[in-house]
Design an enzyme around this catalytic site. Structure first.
Site, PDB file in Angstrom:
ATOM      1  N   GLU A 121       0.848  -1.190   0.000  1.00  0.00           N
ATOM      2  CA  GLU A 121       0.000   0.000   0.000  1.00  0.00           C
ATOM      3  C   GLU A 121       0.886   1.243   0.000  1.00  0.00           C
ATOM      4  OE1 GLU A 121      -2.883  -0.141   3.216  1.00  0.00           O
ATOM      5  OE2 GLU A 121      -3.527  -2.155   2.647  1.00  0.00           O
ATOM      6  N   GLU A 188      -8.520   1.569  -4.288  1.00  0.00           N
ATOM      7  CA  GLU A 188      -9.600   1.248  -3.340  1.00  0.00           C
ATOM      8  C   GLU A 188     -10.293   2.504  -2.832  1.00  0.00           C
ATOM      9  OE1 GLU A 188      -8.515  -1.328  -0.051  1.00  0.00           O
ATOM     10  OE2 GLU A 188     -10.513  -1.142   0.832  1.00  0.00           O
TER      11      GLU A 188
HETATM   12  O1  KIV Z   1      -6.460  -7.216   1.962  1.00  0.00           O
HETATM   13  C1  KIV Z   1      -7.243  -7.176   1.000  1.00  0.00           C
HETATM   14  O2  KIV Z   1      -8.144  -8.008   0.866  1.00  0.00           O
HETATM   15  C2  KIV Z   1      -7.074  -6.080   0.044  1.00  0.00           C
HETATM   16  C3  KIV Z   1      -8.167  -5.854  -0.937  1.00  0.00           C
HETATM   17  C4  KIV Z   1      -9.254  -5.099  -0.278  1.00  0.00           C
HETATM   18  C5  KIV Z   1      -7.698  -5.176  -2.166  1.00  0.00           C
HETATM   19  O3  KIV Z   1      -6.100  -5.383   0.083  1.00  0.00           O
END
Ligand code: KIV
Length: 270
Positions: A121, A188
């Site tokens: 991220e 997201e």
């Molecule tokens: O951890 C997860 O499931 C994610 C998705 C929401 C993209 O990062």
């Protein structure tokens, strides 16, 4: 009315995904175990072993306490179950605090699982980490917009791209990640105009979750889309199966039949 699309018959690679941008939407779901991964095999192009497992699988409040050990354990299981999708291991909070730490942990992910990529991220402030990973031959899926690992430092889950200045920031983030070498970017929790602007600004595929219908693909968390996670249902989640209801009904029948000695009937007895 939806049409049935053909099943996927060949191993999906980063090259397959690159060719799909602007041609055919990419499907991705999360999975945490071999049983479900096997069900998803041949149905979707990508499987993400998301750190969301910390919430839906372990019952924690957020994703922040997920560990590298956990992610490796679940990714091994998913790789045992699914052979065709491109499998991505989600790097947990604290596992990419510097380029050195990220390379060490992602190398471990490659050595101990068959995942083809890792996800981290962060936008332009983390581009140097993406670059370190890609320079060490580790494929990276970016993740911008609402970033659950930033929950506490951001003061909550916040939808992004609500004004032009924020759309511009997100586009800059995506461009920086593309330059650093990501093969695709998860977007997201952003307004759909923002996701559309990002998708046009980069040449790698974008995969949306709560980001509208203009991205190059979509991802959903399996326990949300199949109705097993009941604590909270975000607006963007479409529930394709009422899993929890069906399990409860099945269990109720089992309990009734055991109590009444209807089960096991003759056909289930040696
Ligand atoms: O951890 C997860 O499931 C994610 C998705 C929401 C993209 O990062």
């Amino acid at each position: 009315m939806s049409i049935h699309t053909p099943k996927i018959e060949k191993k999906v690679t980063i090259t397959t995904l690159a060719k799909m941008k602007g041609v055919e939407p990419i499907t991705m779901v999360t999975a945490y175990d071999a049983l479900f991964a096997k069900l998803f095999d041949g149905e979707v192009e990508m499987i993400l072993v998301g750190d969301s497992l910390n919430m839906s699988f372990l019952g924690k409040e957020d994703t922040l306490s997920a560990t590298m050990d956990q992610m490796i354990y679940h990714t091994q299981a998913v790789c045992n179950g699914a052979k065709l999708p491109l499998i991505v291991l989600d790097m947990p909070f604290g596992s990419y605090t510097s380029a050195k730490v990220a390379v060490k942990n992602a190398t471990r992910a490659y050595q101990e699982t068959n995942a083809q990529a890792v996800k981290i991220e962060g936008g332009k402030e983390r581009a140097y980490i993406v670059e370190a990973l890609t320079q060490n031959s580790i494929a990276v899926l970016g993740h911008i917009g609402l970033m659950p690992q930033f929950l506490r430092s951001d003061g909550g889950y916040k939808i992004r791209g609500k004004d032009q200045a924020d759309i511009d920031r997100l586009v800059e983030d995506a461009i920086a990640l593309e330059k650093a070498g990501v093969f695709a970017i998860v977007i997201e929790g952003v307004k759909s105009e923002a996701a559309e602007a990002i998708t046009h600004a980069v040449s790698v595929p974008t995969i949306g979750i709560g980001a509208g219908n203009s991205t190059d693909g979509q991802v959903l968390v399996w326990s949300d889309m199949f109705g097993f996670f009941e604590a909270f249902k975000p607006k963007f989640v479409k529930q394709y199966v009422d899993g929890a209801k069906q399990i409860r009904e099945g269990l109720e029948s089992y309990r009734d039949e055991v109590k009444s000695r209807e089960f096991p009937s003759q056909e289930y007895i040696y």
